[in-house]
Motif scaffolding. Structure first.
Motif, PDB file in Angstrom:
ATOM      1  N   ASP A  73       0.835  -1.204   0.000  1.00 18.59           N
ATOM      2  CA  ASP A  73       0.000   0.000   0.000  1.00 18.59           C
ATOM      3  C   ASP A  73       0.870   1.256   0.000  1.00 18.59           C
ATOM      4  O   ASP A  73       0.655   2.190  -0.776  1.00 18.59           O
ATOM      5  CB  ASP A  73      -0.912  -0.025   1.234  1.00 18.59           C
ATOM      6  CG  ASP A  73      -1.946   1.093   1.212  1.00 18.59           C
ATOM      7  OD1 ASP A  73      -1.857   1.990   0.363  1.00 18.59           O
ATOM      8  OD2 ASP A  73      -2.846   1.070   2.072  1.00 18.59           O
ATOM      9  N   ARG A  79      -4.359  -0.926  -2.360  1.00 23.26           N
ATOM     10  CA  ARG A  79      -5.107  -1.066  -1.109  1.00 23.26           C
ATOM     11  C   ARG A  79      -5.992  -2.310  -1.177  1.00 23.26           C
ATOM     12  O   ARG A  79      -6.657  -2.548  -2.178  1.00 23.26           O
ATOM     13  CB  ARG A  79      -5.979   0.182  -0.876  1.00 23.26           C
ATOM     14  CG  ARG A  79      -6.868   0.175   0.352  1.00 23.26           C
ATOM     15  CD  ARG A  79      -6.073   0.195   1.633  1.00 23.26           C
ATOM     16  NE  ARG A  79      -5.202   1.348   1.755  1.00 23.26           N
ATOM     17  CZ  ARG A  79      -5.550   2.492   2.343  1.00 23.26           C
ATOM     18  NH1 ARG A  79      -6.757   2.623   2.861  1.00 23.26           N
ATOM     19  NH2 ARG A  79      -4.691   3.495   2.449  1.00 23.26           N
ATOM     20  N   GLN A  84      -5.843  -2.394   4.759  1.00 24.28           N
ATOM     21  CA  GLN A  84      -6.784  -1.580   5.529  1.00 24.28           C
ATOM     22  C   GLN A  84      -6.732  -1.966   7.009  1.00 24.28           C
ATOM     23  O   GLN A  84      -6.727  -1.107   7.888  1.00 24.28           O
ATOM     24  CB  GLN A  84      -8.199  -1.762   4.987  1.00 24.28           C
ATOM     25  CG  GLN A  84      -9.247  -0.900   5.707  1.00 24.28           C
ATOM     26  CD  GLN A  84     -10.616  -0.985   5.044  1.00 24.28           C
ATOM     27  OE1 GLN A  84     -10.722  -1.231   3.840  1.00 24.28           O
ATOM     28  NE2 GLN A  84     -11.664  -0.795   5.827  1.00 24.28           N
ATOM     29  N   TRP A  87      -3.446  -0.674   8.601  1.00 19.98           N
ATOM     30  CA  TRP A  87      -3.548   0.734   8.990  1.00 19.98           C
ATOM     31  C   TRP A  87      -4.395   0.892  10.250  1.00 19.98           C
ATOM     32  O   TRP A  87      -4.074   1.721  11.129  1.00 19.98           O
ATOM     33  CB  TRP A  87      -4.152   1.553   7.848  1.00 19.98           C
ATOM     34  CG  TRP A  87      -3.186   1.904   6.762  1.00 19.98           C
ATOM     35  CD1 TRP A  87      -3.201   1.481   5.468  1.00 19.98           C
ATOM     36  CD2 TRP A  87      -2.045   2.763   6.875  1.00 19.98           C
ATOM     37  NE1 TRP A  87      -2.142   2.004   4.768  1.00 19.98           N
ATOM     38  CE2 TRP A  87      -1.419   2.805   5.606  1.00 19.98           C
ATOM     39  CE3 TRP A  87      -1.494   3.503   7.930  1.00 19.98           C
ATOM     40  CZ2 TRP A  87      -0.268   3.553   5.360  1.00 19.98           C
ATOM     41  CZ3 TRP A  87      -0.345   4.250   7.688  1.00 19.98           C
ATOM     42  CH2 TRP A  87       0.247   4.274   6.429  1.00 19.98           C
ATOM     43  N   THR A 145     -12.892   1.239   9.780  1.00 25.00           N
ATOM     44  CA  THR A 145     -12.366   2.462   9.183  1.00 25.00           C
ATOM     45  C   THR A 145     -11.276   3.024  10.093  1.00 25.00           C
ATOM     46  O   THR A 145     -11.125   2.618  11.248  1.00 25.00           O
ATOM     47  CB  THR A 145     -13.465   3.512   9.017  1.00 25.00           C
ATOM     48  OG1 THR A 145     -13.932   3.917  10.323  1.00 25.00           O
ATOM     49  CG2 THR A 145     -14.653   2.951   8.221  1.00 25.00           C
TER      50      THR A 145
END
Length: 265
Positions: A73, A79, A84, A87, A145
């Motif tokens: 990434d 991605r 995800q 992160w 998220t």
């Protein structure tokens, strides 16, 4: 510390580190009840190394996937769900690493009261029960998220108060955000890796610089004991969490809180 003390405390640490019942509370309470002296830096290094080894080995495949995906990434912009999640783990660990340990250094001595532990054990146990009942439990950890990971990370700072439980508060936050029980637990364990690594590094530097002689053989015994126990604790918890839920751990917290109020009031 003698061999019996480090064995029992390392066993206790390994058993409770990844369960939502607060390992720090148990490690404060047992010496108080038995009359043992403070465990000291040697024990901190041993159990941090042990529990870190346990979680890294259990999630070795995940850690490899997340690491490779994160580098892909960063350097290629590709991605995927693994990057995800990587992160999310990084962001989720930052609040307690950047802020929490500084706060802990200021207030650590005032956070070891058995009555405070009883109160946090009770309150955050009930919060865990509420999140387990009210959460939608529809998402997995890859759907987190950055904002949600940050919320879980900020909640994790509360775990510096003994009795709250690092795994307990992160699982509570994950459930409240709609993660399944297993996804909440998995993210809690993954986000613990940078946190334990940081805490262990600080303890190790302190031990190296300590003027007191260090028994590296006892450090090794504590590390192996905590690591093996923690590995089986993780396996047990993830295998049973969807079947038995979190109520048994909530009940245990309630019983422990009542016991502490009875003993120390």
């Amino acid at each position: 510390m003698d061999l019996v003390q480090i064995l029992l405390l390392a066993l206790l640490q390994g058993l409770t580190e990844f369960l939502p019942i607060s390992s720090s509370a148990h490690l404060i309470l047992l010496p108080k009840l038995i009359g043992w002296p403070d465990q000291g830096l040697m024990f901190d290094v041993a159990v941090h190394l042990g529990t870190l080894a346990a979680v890294l080995w259990y999630f070795r495949t995940d850690v490899k996937q997340l690491t490779l995906a994160w580098f892909a990434d960063v350097f290629t912009g590709v991605r995927n769900p693994h990057s995800q999640l990587a992160w999310a783990v990084i962001v989720g660990s930052m609040p307690i690493i950047l802020i929490g340990f500084i706060v802990y250094l200021w207030f650590a001595d005032g956070l070891r009261s058995p009555l405070l532990i009883a109160t946090t054990t009770l309150v955050f146990g009930m919060l865990l029960w509420w999140a387990d009942r009210a959460g939608s439990r529809v998402s997995d950890e890859h759907s987190l998220t950055i904002g949600q990971a940050l919320l879980i990370g900020c909640a994790q700072i509360l775990a510096l108060i003994p009795g709250v439980s690092r795994s307990g508060i992160t699982i509570t936050a994950g459930l409240a955000l709609g993660l399944t029980r297993k996804a909440s637990a998995r993210f809690s364990f993954l986000v613990s890796i940078p946190v334990i690594l940081s805490a262990g590094g600080i303890s190790f530097v302190g031990l190296i610089n300590s003027p007191e002689p260090v028994s590296w053989s006892l450090v090794g015994v504590g590390m192996v004991t905590a690591g093996v126990t923690a590995y089986f604790s993780i396996s047990f918890f993830l295998a049973l969490i969807e079947r038995i839920g979190l109520t048994p751990f909530v009940v245990y917290r309630m019983v422990l809180a009542v016991f502490l109020f009875y003993i120390f009031i």
